[in-house]
Design a protein around this motif. Sequence first.
Motif, PDB file in Angstrom:
ATOM      1  N   ILE A 235       0.844  -1.180   0.000  1.00 58.96           N
ATOM      2  CA  ILE A 235       0.000   0.000   0.000  1.00 58.96           C
ATOM      3  C   ILE A 235       0.890   1.244   0.000  1.00 58.96           C
ATOM      4  CG2 ILE A 235      -1.944  -1.101   1.178  1.00 58.96           C
ATOM      5  CD1 ILE A 235      -1.035   0.281   3.754  1.00 58.96           C
ATOM      6  N   MET A 236       0.317   2.357  -0.419  1.00 59.64           N
ATOM      7  CA  MET A 236       1.025   3.631  -0.401  1.00 59.64           C
ATOM      8  C   MET A 236       0.166   4.652   0.324  1.00 59.64           C
ATOM      9  SD  MET A 236       2.220   5.965  -3.646  1.00 59.64           S
ATOM     10  CE  MET A 236       1.837   7.714  -3.647  1.00 59.64           C
ATOM     11  N   VAL A 237       0.810   5.464   1.159  1.00 62.32           N
ATOM     12  CA  VAL A 237       0.114   6.496   1.919  1.00 62.32           C
ATOM     13  C   VAL A 237       0.748   7.842   1.578  1.00 62.32           C
ATOM     14  CG1 VAL A 237      -0.525   7.321   4.206  1.00 62.32           C
ATOM     15  CG2 VAL A 237      -0.352   4.863   3.788  1.00 62.32           C
ATOM     16  N   LEU A 238      -0.006   8.696   0.881  1.00 62.93           N
ATOM     17  CA  LEU A 238       0.479  10.025   0.507  1.00 62.93           C
ATOM     18  C   LEU A 238      -0.203  11.069   1.380  1.00 62.93           C
ATOM     19  CD1 LEU A 238       2.076  11.894  -1.518  1.00 62.93           C
ATOM     20  CD2 LEU A 238      -0.095  12.073  -2.773  1.00 62.93           C
ATOM     21  N   LEU A 239       0.593  11.679   2.273  1.00 59.98           N
ATOM     22  CA  LEU A 239       0.072  12.683   3.194  1.00 59.98           C
ATOM     23  C   LEU A 239       1.118  13.774   3.382  1.00 59.98           C
ATOM     24  CD1 LEU A 239      -1.103  10.233   6.017  1.00 59.98           C
ATOM     25  CD2 LEU A 239      -2.598  11.264   4.296  1.00 59.98           C
ATOM     26  N   GLY A 240       0.716  14.862   4.021  1.00 53.37           N
ATOM     27  CA  GLY A 240       1.690  15.865   4.411  1.00 53.37           C
ATOM     28  C   GLY A 240       2.752  15.207   5.272  1.00 53.37           C
ATOM     29  N   ALA A 241       3.998  15.675   5.141  1.00 49.45           N
ATOM     30  CA  ALA A 241       5.116  15.031   5.837  1.00 49.45           C
ATOM     31  C   ALA A 241       4.947  15.016   7.354  1.00 49.45           C
ATOM     32  CB  ALA A 241       6.419  15.726   5.461  1.00 49.45           C
ATOM     33  N   GLY A 242       4.231  15.994   7.905  1.00 49.05           N
ATOM     34  CA  GLY A 242       3.974  16.001   9.344  1.00 49.05           C
ATOM     35  C   GLY A 242       3.122  14.823   9.770  1.00 49.05           C
TER      36      GLY A 242
END
Length: 267
Positions: A235-242
Amino acid sequence: MKKIALLLVFTMAFNAGSAQTKKKQILLFGSFHFENPGLDVAKVNTFNVMSDKSQKELENITDKIKKFGPDKIFIEWNYQKQAKLDKFYARNTDSLLKNDSDEIVQIALRSAKKLGHKKLYGIDYNGADFPYDSLVKGMKEAGQLDLIKRNEETMKHYETDFNTKITKYSLTELLLDINTKKSNSDNLQWYLQTAVKGGKTDNFVGAFLVSEWYRRNLYMYALIQKLTESKDDKIMVLLGAGHTAMIREFVEHNPEFEIVELGTMLK
């Protein structure tokens, strides 16, 4: 004694079985906000991801994501508005890529389309509070002058550092930089070293802000687990680095997952 011995045998057998189970790979892709709406506490300049150079980099990045082959891609979109996300995903892809600079479009949607995915998965939770103004007020009321100075210096350093890197780094270099171990640590440090101390001894505004940030990310992590099926290997999770910095802390204590580093994936 027999009961204890049996319990130990069962525990060892369970752990051995768990160790043999294939771990799910999770790519935690921390990003900055490409469109930069100015909602974050630290104010930074906008990086032009629509330039020809950046678009070529995005093609390369998403080709690498396709090669990695995540079964699902999770994004920073309110989970309660999944139906709206589904309609958004169904819109004309070429038009979105040419006109919408948001990282959800430029990275997540571009990758998902290349992979032939039917949808993206929204996991953001917007019910948590982030009382930054109250935190600053609490610091002033408590006479925490050193803490106020540290807070201001931290914000200023982040803004200056990021804005300087924008002028020097390519998009790929910038994304790799904000996913380093140091960047992840810096993201957590402000919450646990500065914010949590804010307020008088009977005013826990700082701890409340930190707990709300944890809650938001913990809810997102819960949704990742709920939406990841047994058939999903990657799976891949793309979120703000925070967000990814904190979710990383949760994942590292879950033996079912193995973190794939962005730097490794982009090699």
